[in-house]
Design a protein around this motif. Sequence first.
Motif, PDB file in Angstrom:
ATOM      1  N   VAL A  67       0.832  -1.201   0.000  1.00  0.00           N
ATOM      2  CA  VAL A  67       0.000   0.000   0.000  1.00  0.00           C
ATOM      3  C   VAL A  67       0.872   1.259   0.000  1.00  0.00           C
ATOM      4  O   VAL A  67       1.842   1.358   0.754  1.00  0.00           O
ATOM      5  N   GLN A  68       0.495   2.197  -0.835  1.00  0.00           N
ATOM      6  CA  GLN A  68       1.167   3.493  -0.913  1.00  0.00           C
ATOM      7  C   GLN A  68       0.157   4.589  -0.581  1.00  0.00           C
ATOM      8  O   GLN A  68      -1.000   4.530  -0.996  1.00  0.00           O
ATOM      9  N   ILE A  69       0.595   5.595   0.168  1.00  0.00           N
ATOM     10  CA  ILE A  69      -0.215   6.792   0.408  1.00  0.00           C
ATOM     11  C   ILE A  69       0.642   7.981   0.019  1.00  0.00           C
ATOM     12  O   ILE A  69       1.665   8.260   0.649  1.00  0.00           O
ATOM     13  N   SER A  70       0.229   8.680  -1.036  1.00  0.00           N
ATOM     14  CA  SER A  70       1.040   9.778  -1.549  1.00  0.00           C
ATOM     15  C   SER A  70       0.151  10.826  -2.191  1.00  0.00           C
ATOM     16  O   SER A  70      -0.658  10.517  -3.084  1.00  0.00           O
ATOM     17  N   GLY A  72      -2.506  12.346  -1.356  1.00  0.00           N
ATOM     18  CA  GLY A  72      -3.945  12.104  -1.300  1.00  0.00           C
ATOM     19  C   GLY A  72      -4.417  10.885  -2.055  1.00  0.00           C
ATOM     20  O   GLY A  72      -5.630  10.625  -2.105  1.00  0.00           O
ATOM     21  N   VAL A  73      -3.515  10.121  -2.630  1.00  0.00           N
ATOM     22  CA  VAL A  73      -3.885   8.904  -3.375  1.00  0.00           C
ATOM     23  C   VAL A  73      -3.479   7.683  -2.555  1.00  0.00           C
ATOM     24  O   VAL A  73      -2.337   7.570  -2.108  1.00  0.00           O
ATOM     25  N   ILE A  74      -4.421   6.778  -2.348  1.00  0.00           N
ATOM     26  CA  ILE A  74      -4.137   5.503  -1.698  1.00  0.00           C
ATOM     27  C   ILE A  74      -4.177   4.430  -2.770  1.00  0.00           C
ATOM     28  O   ILE A  74      -5.181   4.264  -3.461  1.00  0.00           O
ATOM     29  N   SER A  75      -3.066   3.718  -2.931  1.00  0.00           N
ATOM     30  CA  SER A  75      -2.997   2.673  -3.942  1.00  0.00           C
ATOM     31  C   SER A  75      -2.359   1.436  -3.343  1.00  0.00           C
ATOM     32  O   SER A  75      -1.676   1.497  -2.317  1.00  0.00           O
ATOM     33  N   GLY A  76      -2.583   0.318  -3.990  1.00  0.00           N
ATOM     34  CA  GLY A  76      -1.993  -0.915  -3.502  1.00  0.00           C
ATOM     35  C   GLY A  76      -2.649  -2.126  -4.137  1.00  0.00           C
ATOM     36  O   GLY A  76      -3.445  -2.008  -5.073  1.00  0.00           O
ATOM     37  N   GLU A  77      -2.293  -3.274  -3.611  1.00  0.00           N
ATOM     38  CA  GLU A  77      -2.829  -4.538  -4.101  1.00  0.00           C
ATOM     39  C   GLU A  77      -3.589  -5.222  -2.974  1.00  0.00           C
ATOM     40  O   GLU A  77      -3.274  -5.044  -1.795  1.00  0.00           O
ATOM     41  N   THR A  78      -4.589  -5.999  -3.345  1.00  0.00           N
ATOM     42  CA  THR A  78      -5.384  -6.695  -2.340  1.00  0.00           C
ATOM     43  C   THR A  78      -5.725  -8.095  -2.837  1.00  0.00           C
ATOM     44  O   THR A  78      -5.831  -8.328  -4.040  1.00  0.00           O
ATOM     45  N   HIS A  79      -5.869  -9.013  -1.893  1.00  0.00           N
ATOM     46  CA  HIS A  79      -6.189 -10.414  -2.194  1.00  0.00           C
ATOM     47  C   HIS A  79      -7.447 -10.817  -1.434  1.00  0.00           C
ATOM     48  O   HIS A  79      -7.745 -10.283  -0.366  1.00  0.00           O
ATOM     49  N   VAL A  80      -8.131 -11.792  -1.974  1.00  0.00           N
ATOM     50  CA  VAL A  80      -9.238 -12.416  -1.247  1.00  0.00           C
ATOM     51  C   VAL A  80      -8.644 -13.404  -0.244  1.00  0.00           C
ATOM     52  O   VAL A  80      -7.828 -14.253  -0.606  1.00  0.00           O
ATOM     53  N   VAL A  81      -9.040 -13.272   1.021  1.00  0.00           N
ATOM     54  CA  VAL A  81      -8.568 -14.170   2.075  1.00  0.00           C
ATOM     55  C   VAL A  81      -9.771 -14.625   2.897  1.00  0.00           C
ATOM     56  O   VAL A  81     -10.822 -13.972   2.902  1.00  0.00           O
ATOM     57  N   PRO A  82      -9.650 -15.725   3.615  1.00  0.00           N
ATOM     58  CA  PRO A  82     -10.705 -16.098   4.555  1.00  0.00           C
ATOM     59  C   PRO A  82     -10.687 -15.170   5.761  1.00  0.00           C
ATOM     60  O   PRO A  82      -9.632 -14.634   6.140  1.00  0.00           O
ATOM     61  N   PHE A  83     -11.836 -14.971   6.363  1.00  0.00           N
ATOM     62  CA  PHE A  83     -11.935 -14.124   7.542  1.00  0.00           C
ATOM     63  C   PHE A  83     -11.004 -14.602   8.647  1.00  0.00           C
ATOM     64  O   PHE A  83     -10.465 -13.797   9.424  1.00  0.00           O
ATOM     65  N   SER A  84     -10.780 -15.895   8.711  1.00  0.00           N
ATOM     66  CA  SER A  84      -9.882 -16.455   9.730  1.00  0.00           C
ATOM     67  C   SER A  84      -8.473 -15.898   9.603  1.00  0.00           C
ATOM     68  O   SER A  84      -7.779 -15.702  10.608  1.00  0.00           O
ATOM     69  N   ALA A  85      -8.017 -15.628   8.378  1.00  0.00           N
ATOM     70  CA  ALA A  85      -6.686 -15.043   8.185  1.00  0.00           C
ATOM     71  C   ALA A  85      -6.647 -13.637   8.747  1.00  0.00           C
ATOM     72  O   ALA A  85      -5.669 -13.222   9.395  1.00  0.00           O
ATOM     73  N   PHE A  86      -7.702 -12.875   8.521  1.00  0.00           N
ATOM     74  CA  PHE A  86      -7.757 -11.523   9.064  1.00  0.00           C
ATOM     75  C   PHE A  86      -7.779 -11.527  10.584  1.00  0.00           C
ATOM     76  O   PHE A  86      -7.140 -10.696  11.230  1.00  0.00           O
ATOM     77  N   LEU A  87      -8.503 -12.470  11.188  1.00  0.00           N
ATOM     78  CA  LEU A  87      -8.578 -12.509  12.647  1.00  0.00           C
ATOM     79  C   LEU A  87      -7.205 -12.695  13.277  1.00  0.00           C
ATOM     80  O   LEU A  87      -6.886 -12.055  14.286  1.00  0.00           O
ATOM     81  N   LEU A  88      -6.382 -13.581  12.692  1.00  0.00           N
ATOM     82  CA  LEU A  88      -5.027 -13.739  13.229  1.00  0.00           C
ATOM     83  C   LEU A  88      -4.214 -12.485  12.986  1.00  0.00           C
ATOM     84  O   LEU A  88      -3.486 -12.026  13.882  1.00  0.00           O
ATOM     85  N   TRP A  89      -4.330 -11.912  11.790  1.00  0.00           N
ATOM     86  CA  TRP A  89      -3.581 -10.670  11.500  1.00  0.00           C
ATOM     87  C   TRP A  89      -3.975  -9.583  12.481  1.00  0.00           C
ATOM     88  O   TRP A  89      -3.116  -8.875  13.014  1.00  0.00           O
ATOM     89  N   ARG A  90      -5.273  -9.410  12.731  1.00  0.00           N
ATOM     90  CA  ARG A  90      -5.741  -8.360  13.640  1.00  0.00           C
ATOM     91  C   ARG A  90      -5.198  -8.560  15.049  1.00  0.00           C
ATOM     92  O   ARG A  90      -4.879  -7.594  15.739  1.00  0.00           O
ATOM     93  N   LYS A  91      -5.067  -9.805  15.451  1.00  0.00           N
ATOM     94  CA  LYS A  91      -4.579 -10.106  16.798  1.00  0.00           C
ATOM     95  C   LYS A  91      -3.092  -9.826  16.931  1.00  0.00           C
ATOM     96  O   LYS A  91      -2.624  -9.356  17.970  1.00  0.00           O
ATOM     97  N   THR A  92      -2.324 -10.082  15.882  1.00  0.00           N
ATOM     98  CA  THR A  92      -0.861  -9.982  15.957  1.00  0.00           C
ATOM     99  C   THR A  92      -0.300  -8.729  15.285  1.00  0.00           C
ATOM    100  O   THR A  92       0.827  -8.327  15.569  1.00  0.00           O
ATOM    101  N   ARG A  93      -1.048  -8.128  14.348  1.00  0.00           N
ATOM    102  CA  ARG A  93      -0.698  -6.896  13.639  1.00  0.00           C
ATOM    103  C   ARG A  93       0.692  -6.908  12.993  1.00  0.00           C
ATOM    104  O   ARG A  93       1.500  -5.996  13.236  1.00  0.00           O
TER     105      ARG A  93
END
Length: 245
Positions: A67-70, A72-93
């Motif tokens: 992700v880039q913020i420059s 006033g433009v936010i750009s980047g790449e994103t993938h489809v993941v299961p919610f379970s992957a996000f839950l671990l990411w949110r916990k560990t950051r």
Amino acid sequence: MVQLTSNMSDWPDERRIFPVSRIDLRVVDGPHPYHLAERDRIAENWAREVSANPALYDGRMMLSRAVQISDGVISGETHVVPFSAFLLWRKTRPVTSAIHLFALPVVVSSDGAVIAIRMGKHTANPGRVYCAAGSLEPADIRDGICDMDGNMAREVLEETGLVLSDADRVSGFHALHDRGIITVFRCFGFSAIATELIGRIAGHIAQDKEPEIDEALAIRSADPGLHLYQPFMLPILEWVFTNMR
């Protein structure tokens, strides 16, 4: 740990709201490298989460990287993941491996209240108060790019029954980031007063067989002690009460 995120030292200061002129979040096919690298830990954490809250659902959502913020433009790449992957990411950051970006529509009544919701006890954010919103999902992809306005309209309709296109005033996009979570928001001013909007939402909740929210709330100040807010809400409330009255 996989290093996939841009240099965050170039980003605006954390929790400082800045205007956004364009959001270019492109969808990349294939699994997110964070998901691949952490499959075992994700599965172990999900087992614990579901044991504690069997109502959780491992649906599909978007998790970003590079992700880039420059200017006033936010750009980047994103993938489809299961919610379970996000839950671990949110916990560990591990912000060097992934970034969570989501859209927050801020509904403002004609008498100056921000209309928020309290999440139900069976959800992943029990008791938390914030504006009706949800993570970007595959349904929000348009021509290979995440559609922020489409996501906001869908989430608000599903959770509250309100139609964002009924708003009389719509602000531009603004954003803030905090520990790897980017909240992109815009305000939707309605001609109805707060009690009317709250009543509409209450009726929607009563008819929903599986409501995610307990109740709607009219917020009239940025007092941090009023509710159990998600961290991004207080800077946004301060901004709204300064700029949308």
